[in-house]
Design a protein around this motif. Structure first.
Motif, mmCIF file in Angstrom:
data_model
loop_
_atom_site.group_PDB
_atom_site.id
_atom_site.type_symbol
_atom_site.label_atom_id
_atom_site.label_comp_id
_atom_site.label_asym_id
_atom_site.label_seq_id
_atom_site.Cartn_x
_atom_site.Cartn_y
_atom_site.Cartn_z
ATOM 1 N N LYS A 14 36.539 59.467 67.227
ATOM 2 C CA LYS A 14 36.571 58.648 68.437
ATOM 3 C C LYS A 14 37.937 57.956 68.617
ATOM 4 C CE LYS A 14 34.328 54.891 68.165
ATOM 5 N NZ LYS A 14 35.428 53.949 68.386
ATOM 6 N N SER A 15 38.447 57.362 67.556
ATOM 7 C CA SER A 15 39.742 56.668 67.659
ATOM 8 C C SER A 15 40.861 57.661 67.938
ATOM 9 C CB SER A 15 40.080 55.924 66.364
ATOM 10 O OG SER A 15 39.011 55.143 65.974
ATOM 11 N N THR A 16 40.738 58.853 67.379
ATOM 12 C CA THR A 16 41.765 59.882 67.612
ATOM 13 C C THR A 16 41.743 60.296 69.084
ATOM 14 O OG1 THR A 16 41.407 60.616 65.339
ATOM 15 C CG2 THR A 16 42.654 62.097 66.756
ATOM 16 N N VAL A 17 40.550 60.419 69.654
ATOM 17 C CA VAL A 17 40.439 60.751 71.082
ATOM 18 C C VAL A 17 41.072 59.636 71.919
ATOM 19 C CG1 VAL A 17 38.786 61.017 72.992
ATOM 20 C CG2 VAL A 17 38.450 62.276 70.852
ATOM 21 N N GLU A 143 38.517 60.580 52.889
ATOM 22 C CA GLU A 143 39.982 60.655 52.781
ATOM 23 C C GLU A 143 40.650 59.411 53.340
ATOM 24 O OE1 GLU A 143 41.183 64.353 54.555
ATOM 25 O OE2 GLU A 143 40.263 65.474 52.903
ATOM 26 N N ARG A 144 40.104 58.906 54.449
ATOM 27 C CA ARG A 144 40.715 57.755 55.119
ATOM 28 C C ARG A 144 40.480 56.454 54.349
ATOM 29 N NH1 ARG A 144 38.221 56.225 60.851
ATOM 30 N NH2 ARG A 144 36.496 55.655 59.514
ATOM 31 N N SER A 145 39.268 56.315 53.749
ATOM 32 C CA SER A 145 38.865 54.997 53.265
ATOM 33 C C SER A 145 38.768 54.862 51.752
ATOM 34 C CB SER A 145 37.488 54.677 53.839
ATOM 35 O OG SER A 145 36.553 55.619 53.333
ATOM 36 N N ILE A 174 33.364 68.242 70.776
ATOM 37 C CA ILE A 174 33.028 68.643 69.404
ATOM 38 C C ILE A 174 34.325 68.751 68.599
ATOM 39 C CG2 ILE A 174 31.930 70.419 67.981
ATOM 40 C CD1 ILE A 174 30.190 71.007 70.534
ATOM 41 N N ASN A 175 34.415 67.908 67.569
ATOM 42 C CA ASN A 175 35.668 67.780 66.814
ATOM 43 C C ASN A 175 35.518 68.324 65.398
ATOM 44 O OD1 ASN A 175 38.235 66.977 65.964
ATOM 45 N ND2 ASN A 175 37.585 64.870 65.548
ATOM 46 N N ASN A 176 35.188 69.622 65.301
ATOM 47 C CA ASN A 176 35.104 70.238 63.967
ATOM 48 C C ASN A 176 36.383 70.969 63.594
ATOM 49 O OD1 ASN A 176 32.470 69.509 63.202
ATOM 50 N ND2 ASN A 176 31.620 71.126 64.509
HETATM 51 P P1 ADP Z 1 36.299 57.426 64.210
HETATM 52 O O1 ADP Z 1 37.113 56.521 65.079
HETATM 53 O O2 ADP Z 1 35.285 58.195 64.971
HETATM 54 O O3 ADP Z 1 35.732 56.790 62.981
HETATM 55 P P2 ADP Z 1 38.825 58.692 63.575
HETATM 56 O O4 ADP Z 1 39.413 59.118 64.869
HETATM 57 O O5 ADP Z 1 39.393 57.469 62.920
HETATM 58 O O6 ADP Z 1 37.243 58.593 63.675
HETATM 59 O O7 ADP Z 1 38.900 59.951 62.582
HETATM 60 C C1 ADP Z 1 38.495 59.831 61.219
HETATM 61 C C2 ADP Z 1 39.605 60.384 60.323
HETATM 62 O O8 ADP Z 1 39.705 61.797 60.526
HETATM 63 C C3 ADP Z 1 40.992 59.830 60.644
HETATM 64 O O9 ADP Z 1 41.717 59.688 59.457
HETATM 65 C C4 ADP Z 1 41.598 60.879 61.556
HETATM 66 O O10 ADP Z 1 43.006 60.908 61.474
HETATM 67 C C5 ADP Z 1 40.986 62.166 61.009
HETATM 68 N N1 ADP Z 1 40.741 63.189 62.034
HETATM 69 C C6 ADP Z 1 40.179 63.032 63.256
HETATM 70 N N2 ADP Z 1 40.069 64.214 63.893
HETATM 71 C C7 ADP Z 1 40.574 65.155 63.064
HETATM 72 C C8 ADP Z 1 40.745 66.583 63.142
HETATM 73 N N3 ADP Z 1 40.366 67.295 64.204
HETATM 74 N N4 ADP Z 1 41.297 67.210 62.081
HETATM 75 C C9 ADP Z 1 41.670 66.502 60.993
HETATM 76 N N5 ADP Z 1 41.545 65.179 60.833
HETATM 77 C C10 ADP Z 1 41.018 64.493 61.856
#
Ligand code: ADP
Length: 192
Positions: A14-17, A143-145, A174-176
């Motif tokens: 969501k944050s990436t979007v 990986e992030r946290s 869909i973000n797979n």
């Molecule tokens: P949310 O806001 O939904 O919790 P984020 O946008 O922060 O999710 O994404 C979670 C983690 O995954 C972040 O570290 C982000 O950089 C990474 N991420 C998001 N989309 C992708 C993708 N398509 N491929 C690889 N890593 C991604």
């Protein structure tokens, strides 16, 4: 003004979007950030919390003691609901104030993990939900946290379900795949 609501569970992207939408020039209103701001010293929501829960939820500096408050609401559904009402109403008010301050020709994005009725569903013109398979989400959040597999899975399970998110959305992202693939989808929906 075009107002897009972006929602989705933890690790969905969501944050990436939102970041991608900001790069297209959209104005982002981040509900998570507002939720933190409204409980800062002197803010309305903090005063309401202290009025209801008492001054023991403040630390010596007069700031919110989140641990203490979590402890109080942890096993008390009524108190949790009251806290959520205070938080959601104050976040809603801030979102509406921010929207009111924007020009008519701007595109606004309200980025909120919880699609609250007032201040989200009743102000956005379209709802986009970002989803990804559970295993993909767990891996990304780990990986992030630095949280463990089980900790992330517990968080996902305690949140709203994908079916619920989809039921309130007009657009499902869909973000797979890769970030590049995500960008292409967002671009398509943004310039539709
Ligand atoms: P949310 O806001 O939904 O919790 P984020 O946008 O922060 O999710 O994404 C979670 C983690 O995954 C972040 O570290 C982000 O950089 C990474 N991420 C998001 N989309 C992708 C993708 N398509 N491929 C690889 N890593 C991604």
């Amino acid at each position: 003004m075009r107002i897009i609501g972006v929602t989705g569970g933890i690790g969905s992207g969501k944050s990436t979007v939102s970041k991608i939408l900001a790069s297209f020039g959209a104005h982002i209103i981040d509900a998570d950030r507002l939720a933190k701001e409204i409980v800062e010293k002197g803010q309305n929501a903090l005063n309401e919390i202290v009025d209801y829960f008492g001054p023991s939820v403040l630390n010596a500096e007069g700031n919110l003691d989140r641990k203490k408050l979590s402890h109080i609401v942890f096993k008390d559904k009524n108190k949790l609901e009251i806290l959520n009402n205070i938080t959601h109403n104050n976040v809603a008010q801030k979102i509406i104030e921010r929207l009111d301050s924007l020009d008519d020709n701007e595109t606004a994005v309200v980025d909120a993990p919880i699609p609250i009725k007032h201040g989200f569903l009743d102000v956005v013109h379209e709802v986009w939900v970002v989803t990804a398979d559970k295993e993909v989400r767990i891996k990304r959040v780990m990986e992030r946290s630095g949280l463990t597999y089980n900790e992330v899975e517990d968080r996902i399970n305690s949140q709203l379900s994908d079916d619920f998110y989809k039921s309130i959305s007009n657009t499902v992202i869909i973000n797979n795949g890769t970030v590049e693939e995500l960008l292409l989808q967002v671009k398509n929906y943004y310039y539709l």
